[in-house]
Design an enzyme around this catalytic site. Structure first.
Site, PDB file in Angstrom:
ATOM      1  N   GLY A  35       0.821  -1.214   0.000  1.00  0.00           N
ATOM      2  CA  GLY A  35       0.000   0.000   0.000  1.00  0.00           C
ATOM      3  C   GLY A  35       0.851   1.259   0.000  1.00  0.00           C
ATOM      4  O   GLY A  35       2.038   1.216  -0.312  1.00  0.00           O
ATOM      5  N   HIS A  38       2.315   4.473  -4.973  1.00  0.00           N
ATOM      6  CA  HIS A  38       2.976   5.546  -5.712  1.00  0.00           C
ATOM      7  C   HIS A  38       3.120   5.111  -7.169  1.00  0.00           C
ATOM      8  O   HIS A  38       2.663   4.017  -7.550  1.00  0.00           O
ATOM      9  CB  HIS A  38       4.323   5.897  -5.083  1.00  0.00           C
ATOM     10  N   GLU A  39       3.779   5.960  -7.942  1.00  0.00           N
ATOM     11  CA  GLU A  39       3.878   5.730  -9.386  1.00  0.00           C
ATOM     12  C   GLU A  39       4.574   4.393  -9.717  1.00  0.00           C
ATOM     13  O   GLU A  39       4.290   3.798 -10.755  1.00  0.00           O
ATOM     14  CB  GLU A  39       4.601   6.924 -10.013  1.00  0.00           C
ATOM     15  N   HIS A  41       4.208   1.520  -8.011  1.00  0.00           N
ATOM     16  CA  HIS A  41       3.125   0.529  -7.926  1.00  0.00           C
ATOM     17  C   HIS A  41       2.171   0.673  -9.122  1.00  0.00           C
ATOM     18  O   HIS A  41       1.716  -0.317  -9.693  1.00  0.00           O
ATOM     19  CB  HIS A  41       2.296   0.744  -6.657  1.00  0.00           C
ATOM     20  N   ASP A 155      13.126  -4.051  -6.025  1.00  0.00           N
ATOM     21  CA  ASP A 155      13.389  -5.036  -4.969  1.00  0.00           C
ATOM     22  C   ASP A 155      13.915  -6.291  -5.662  1.00  0.00           C
ATOM     23  O   ASP A 155      13.235  -7.321  -5.732  1.00  0.00           O
ATOM     24  CB  ASP A 155      12.098  -5.293  -4.187  1.00  0.00           C
ATOM     25  N   VAL A 181      10.901   2.419 -11.339  1.00  0.00           N
ATOM     26  CA  VAL A 181      10.417   3.762 -11.677  1.00  0.00           C
ATOM     27  C   VAL A 181      11.120   4.752 -10.747  1.00  0.00           C
ATOM     28  O   VAL A 181      11.198   4.519  -9.530  1.00  0.00           O
ATOM     29  CB  VAL A 181       8.887   3.845 -11.490  1.00  0.00           C
ATOM     30  N   LEU A 189      11.398   5.402  -6.625  1.00  0.00           N
ATOM     31  CA  LEU A 189      10.195   5.665  -5.835  1.00  0.00           C
ATOM     32  C   LEU A 189      10.058   4.578  -4.778  1.00  0.00           C
ATOM     33  O   LEU A 189      10.301   3.401  -5.050  1.00  0.00           O
ATOM     34  CB  LEU A 189       8.952   5.657  -6.724  1.00  0.00           C
ATOM     35  N   SER A 190       9.673   4.985  -3.581  1.00  0.00           N
ATOM     36  CA  SER A 190       9.488   4.038  -2.482  1.00  0.00           C
ATOM     37  C   SER A 190       8.544   4.668  -1.473  1.00  0.00           C
ATOM     38  O   SER A 190       8.613   5.889  -1.231  1.00  0.00           O
ATOM     39  CB  SER A 190      10.834   3.761  -1.807  1.00  0.00           C
ATOM     40  N   ARG A 192       8.829   4.416   1.497  1.00  0.00           N
ATOM     41  CA  ARG A 192       9.676   4.869   2.609  1.00  0.00           C
ATOM     42  C   ARG A 192      10.300   6.240   2.335  1.00  0.00           C
ATOM     43  O   ARG A 192      10.835   6.845   3.269  1.00  0.00           O
ATOM     44  CB  ARG A 192      10.760   3.839   2.910  1.00  0.00           C
TER      45      ARG A 192
HETATM   46  P1  AMP Z   1       5.981  -2.525  -1.790  1.00  0.00           P
HETATM   47  O1  AMP Z   1       4.621  -1.967  -1.556  1.00  0.00           O
HETATM   48  O2  AMP Z   1       7.082  -1.552  -1.500  1.00  0.00           O
HETATM   49  O3  AMP Z   1       6.188  -3.880  -1.182  1.00  0.00           O
HETATM   50  O4  AMP Z   1       6.074  -2.759  -3.352  1.00  0.00           O
HETATM   51  C1  AMP Z   1       5.136  -3.552  -4.021  1.00  0.00           C
HETATM   52  C2  AMP Z   1       5.666  -3.887  -5.379  1.00  0.00           C
HETATM   53  O5  AMP Z   1       5.946  -2.680  -6.093  1.00  0.00           O
HETATM   54  C3  AMP Z   1       6.990  -4.677  -5.314  1.00  0.00           C
HETATM   55  O6  AMP Z   1       6.996  -5.652  -6.345  1.00  0.00           O
HETATM   56  C4  AMP Z   1       8.011  -3.616  -5.563  1.00  0.00           C
HETATM   57  O7  AMP Z   1       9.211  -4.097  -6.127  1.00  0.00           O
HETATM   58  C5  AMP Z   1       7.280  -2.707  -6.544  1.00  0.00           C
HETATM   59  N1  AMP Z   1       7.868  -1.369  -6.508  1.00  0.00           N
HETATM   60  C6  AMP Z   1       8.039  -0.569  -5.441  1.00  0.00           C
HETATM   61  N2  AMP Z   1       8.671   0.569  -5.790  1.00  0.00           N
HETATM   62  C7  AMP Z   1       8.919   0.469  -7.122  1.00  0.00           C
HETATM   63  C8  AMP Z   1       9.550   1.311  -8.093  1.00  0.00           C
HETATM   64  N3  AMP Z   1      10.072   2.487  -7.758  1.00  0.00           N
HETATM   65  N4  AMP Z   1       9.615   0.886  -9.362  1.00  0.00           N
HETATM   66  C9  AMP Z   1       9.107  -0.328  -9.721  1.00  0.00           C
HETATM   67  N5  AMP Z   1       8.488  -1.159  -8.870  1.00  0.00           N
HETATM   68  C10 AMP Z   1       8.394  -0.770  -7.586  1.00  0.00           C
END
Ligand code: AMP
Length: 295
Positions: A35, A38-39, A41, A155, A181, A189-190, A192
């Protein structure tokens, strides 16, 4: 404007939604997330939307992948905003379970990938992290029974761990990697990144700058892993707000350590910036230029 997605809390509601889609002959995609969308996701979701006729996004801050005392409690949560964003990306179903739905009280089953893939990079710094990720993804794959599931290359180690679990357990889902991204200054993008002050946010761009510089040196012919990793370290360590945790060059498939860049490799780094632990990576190709003729 896309329709608002259906939002459900239970596995059986997901199964019912997917069964209806399957009855109409639709292919099914899954985008697992924590959740705070962001862009990055949204890019995964749009890719899934292009390739699958019914797409489920899961939004679940998975407690088993957070070590005690880290950011599980303060991890950003915004279900209402997330549902709206999921709608703009054309999602059909948002699965937002509570902890007890994913981990029935008294449960004692985990899925754990063992061996080299989890013994390096983030593995030693985040004990039980990949076990938590593999466990929740195994559950999601079982609940959704998607044809394809989408994961970000940001990741990178997680992507390899999930792909290995899928192969090892013969899970009938295709793992689709999606490129990272980035912000205009290169910062990946994260969710965090929200923890960063304005100053820290600016400093955080050093992570990608350092990885890109090393990648350029590799493209210019540098083959020595220590030199490439040394370049990353030097650039990051020159930024006082950023505390490097690791920088490593590893085989892009097996994550085996490399002394020389003689195959496709991943250059990966983790660093603390204020309260945030950020990770990033770039893929680096070995040279394709012909070797100099013997004289
Ligand atoms: P998370 O919510 O951080 O666990 O991310 C969910 C999914 O989105 C995971 O497969 C992440 O690798 C992917 N994700 C998160 N940030 C990015 C990003 N900047 N660019 C591409 N995929 C992302």
């Amino acid at each position: 404007m896309a329709n608002a997605p259906e939002v459900v809390r239970t596995a059986s509601e997901v199964r019912a939604g997917v069964a209806r889609a399957r009855a109409q002959g639709k292919s099914v995609g899954l985008v697992p997330t924590l959740g705070a969308l962001h862009e990055g996701h949204l890019t995964l979701m749009r890719r899934a939307r292009e390739e699958c006729e019914y797409v489920v996004v899961s939004i679940f801050v998975n407690p088993t992948q957070f070590a005690p005392g880290t950011d599980f409690e303060r991890y950003p949560r915004d279900l209402e905003g997330d549902v709206e964003k999921a709608g703009t990306a054309g999602m059909d179903l948002v699965f937002a379970p509570g902890v007890e739905e994913m981990y029935p009280p008294g449960d004692s089953t985990f899925v754990e990938v063992t061996g080299p893939l989890v013994e390096c990079l983030c593995g030693p710094h985040r004990p039980a992290h990949f076990r938590g990720v593999a466990t929740v993804c195994a559950k999601l794959f079982d609940i959704v029974a998607a044809d394809k599931a989408y994961f970000g290359e940001k990741d990178y180690q997680q992507l390899l761990v999930i792909a290995k679990m899928v192969r090892d357990l013969h899970l009938p889902v295709e793992i689709v990697p999606v490129p990272t991204v980035r912000e205009p200054d290169g910062l990946a993008l994260s969710s965090r990144n929200r923890y960063l002050s304005a100053e820290e946010r600016e400093a955080a761009a050093v992570l990608y700058r350092a990885l890109s510089e090393a990648k350029s040196r590799a493209e210019a012919g540098e083959r020595d892993a220590a030199a490439l990793v040394g370049a990353v370290r030097e650039i990051i360590e020159a930024e006082p707000l950023v505390k490097l945790q690791y920088a490593e060059l590893r085989d892009a498939k097996t994550l085996k350590t490399l002394g020389r860049l003689d195959r496709r490799a991943v250059l990966a780094a983790a660093a603390f910036v204020g309260k945030a632990r950020l990770i990033d990576n770039v893929l680096v190709e070995a040279a394709t230029s012909p070797s100099a003729p013997e004289v």
